[in-house]
Motif scaffolding. Structure first.
Motif, PDB file in Angstrom:
ATOM      1  N   VAL A 160      -4.939   8.200  -7.465  1.00  0.00           N
ATOM      2  CA  VAL A 160      -5.231   9.574  -7.036  1.00  0.00           C
ATOM      3  C   VAL A 160      -6.670   9.660  -6.540  1.00  0.00           C
ATOM      4  N   LEU A 161      -7.575   9.026  -7.276  1.00  0.00           N
ATOM      5  CA  LEU A 161      -8.980   9.018  -6.854  1.00  0.00           C
ATOM      6  C   LEU A 161      -9.136   8.291  -5.517  1.00  0.00           C
ATOM      7  N   ALA A 162      -8.377   7.197  -5.330  1.00  0.00           N
ATOM      8  CA  ALA A 162      -8.429   6.463  -4.062  1.00  0.00           C
ATOM      9  C   ALA A 162      -7.986   7.350  -2.903  1.00  0.00           C
ATOM     10  N   HIS A 163      -6.982   8.188  -3.163  1.00  0.00           N
ATOM     11  CA  HIS A 163      -6.542   9.160  -2.152  1.00  0.00           C
ATOM     12  C   HIS A 163      -7.689  10.107  -1.790  1.00  0.00           C
ATOM     13  N   GLU A 164      -8.395  10.599  -2.798  1.00  0.00           N
ATOM     14  CA  GLU A 164      -9.512  11.518  -2.553  1.00  0.00           C
ATOM     15  C   GLU A 164     -10.649  10.804  -1.825  1.00  0.00           C
ATOM     16  N   VAL A 165     -10.905   9.559  -2.185  1.00  0.00           N
ATOM     17  CA  VAL A 165     -11.916   8.770  -1.476  1.00  0.00           C
ATOM     18  C   VAL A 165     -11.501   8.603  -0.017  1.00  0.00           C
TER      19      VAL A 165
END
Length: 414
Positions: free
Chosen positions: A273-278
């Motif tokens: 999920v964090l990778a998506h936001e990044v």
């Protein structure tokens, strides 16, 4: 065009917008019991899926009733000269155009808030409570209301006062000054929203040292994403629904994870999920959205400048003395069809950005972790797995779960 004809044109626009939205909701409701696509069969156990259908049906009926009530109130306000009545109250208190405008919108906003509070209360404490989402206390609910009203008065009132002042001293060119003001404000909110606004309503704490933080920091280092800190927000204070978002840019960028997200997902899924936001940051979606928003704001304000001085706008609403605040109300309704179109375009752009951010998470981290996180979030939020295509096209800012999974697995997306 006469003021009489404009009056009924405004009413027609209000009714047509209501009918289109209601039709989309009805079409969407007819898809609730559709067969679940094969790719999504593992999202819900059967009992949970039936619960999600029940949740969607209750919300559909609730929205239909509440929007119908809002329409009736709006039409009564038109036919009973409500705008003229509020305008007279404001003019009886002051003869200063800025104060009159502030009083006018203050009465409208507070009155609307009072009327909508029972509806919002029912939504939170009956519907959301029934399906296990609500964590808001009555105390928190009303404290949030008070805080929102204060912020509206301070921030919204200040901006409105400046806009009316620009109009008074620059005439037709007020839109340029207003555009600059709104653009600077939007930029500031993008930069400092998490620092200035979020703490008024929620507590944010840095993610503690541990396995999750180590995994996230290792990923951030791998993709060259300079992350000052990762924050956890107490979303569980109000709801069990989970989320994550990216805000700011430059030295002020930060990623915020809901504590409910930490609870529902494992460390690989959270990192996905964090990778998506990044991905949103790396693909410059934040800047692109801000740029598009500023362009659309300028276009809207330019259109407003062409019509705002026309006395027909005030006359159509039964107000004898033309004014900026009455013209703004009439223009807002007239512009709503264009606003629907620009909203549609923004949703198309947003869905494209979501695909790109998903692809970034897939390329730099893990495809299956991303898919599993999306499935878990959909299940825990009782999301609609079979929305009507027209509803998706017009109102969805994100692709459907099925579309996102197909995209991640390089299958054809429809």
């Amino acid at each position: 065009m006469t003021s009489y004809a404009l009056f009924y044109l405004l009413i027609a626009i209000v009714i047509i917008v209501f009918l289109i939205d209601s039709l989309l909701d009805i079409l969407n409701a007819r898809h609730y019991n559709n067969q679940i696509p094969e790719e999504l069969l593992d999202v819900y156990p059967q009992d949970e899926y039936q619960k999600s259908i029940a949740y969607k049906k209750v919300n559909f009926k609730f929205k239909l009733i509440s929007s119908s009530i809002s329409l009736v109130i709006m039409l009564l306000f038109f036919f009973l000269n409500g705008f003229a009545w509020v305008d007279n109250i404001a003019r009886n208190i002051s003869d200063n155009t800025i104060i009159i405008g502030l009083l006018f919108f203050g009465i409208i906003i507070i009155g609307s808030d009072i009327l909508s509070t029972p509806i919002t209360y029912y939504k939170i404490f009956v519907i959301e409570e029934k399906f296990g989402f609500n964590k808001t206390t009555i105390k928190t609910f009303f404290i949030d209301k008070i805080k929102s009203i204060i912020m509206t008065i301070v921030v919204g009132g200040s901006i409105l006062a400046l806009i009316i002042w620009f109009y008074e001293i620059t005439g037709h060119f007020f839109w340029v000054y207003t555009w600059v003001l709104v653009s600077v404000f939007s930029l500031a909110m993008n930069m400092f929203y998490a620092k200035l606004i979020v703490p008024i309503f929620n507590k944010q704490t840095p993610l503690e040292s541990g396995e999750l933080r180590d995994t996230i920091e290792a990923y951030s280092k791998k993709v060259g994403f300079q992350l000052k800190d990762i924050y956890i927000i107490d979303g569980s204070k109000r709801s069990t629904k989970a989320n994550a978002y990216f805000s700011g840019f430059g030295s002020e960028k930060r990623i915020t994870l809901y504590d409910t997200l930490i609870k529902d997902l494992n460390k690989e899924e959270i990192t996905a999920v964090l990778a998506h936001e990044v991905g949103h940051y790396k693909r410059k979606h934040v800047i692109a959205n801000l740029f598009l928003s500023i362009i659309l704001t300028g276009l809207t304000l330019w259109f407003l400048s062409l019509f705002i001085k026309n006395p027909l706008l005030s006359e159509a609403l039964g107000v004898e003395t033309p004014s900026f605040h009455i013209g703004l109300i009439a223009f807002g309704i007239l512009y709503s069809p264009i606003s629907e179109i620009t909203g549609l375009i923004m949703n198309i752009v947003s869905r494209t950005f979501e695909y790109q951010a998903d692809n970034y998470a897939k390329e730099t981290y893990d495809e299956e972790a991303m898919i599993n996180s999306l499935k878990k979030l959909s299940k825990n939020n009782l999301s609609n797995l079979t929305p009507h295509p027209a509803m998706v096209f017009i109102h969805y800012s994100h692709p459907t779960l099925l579309q996102r999974i197909k995209n991640l697995r390089n299958k054809s997306v429809t």
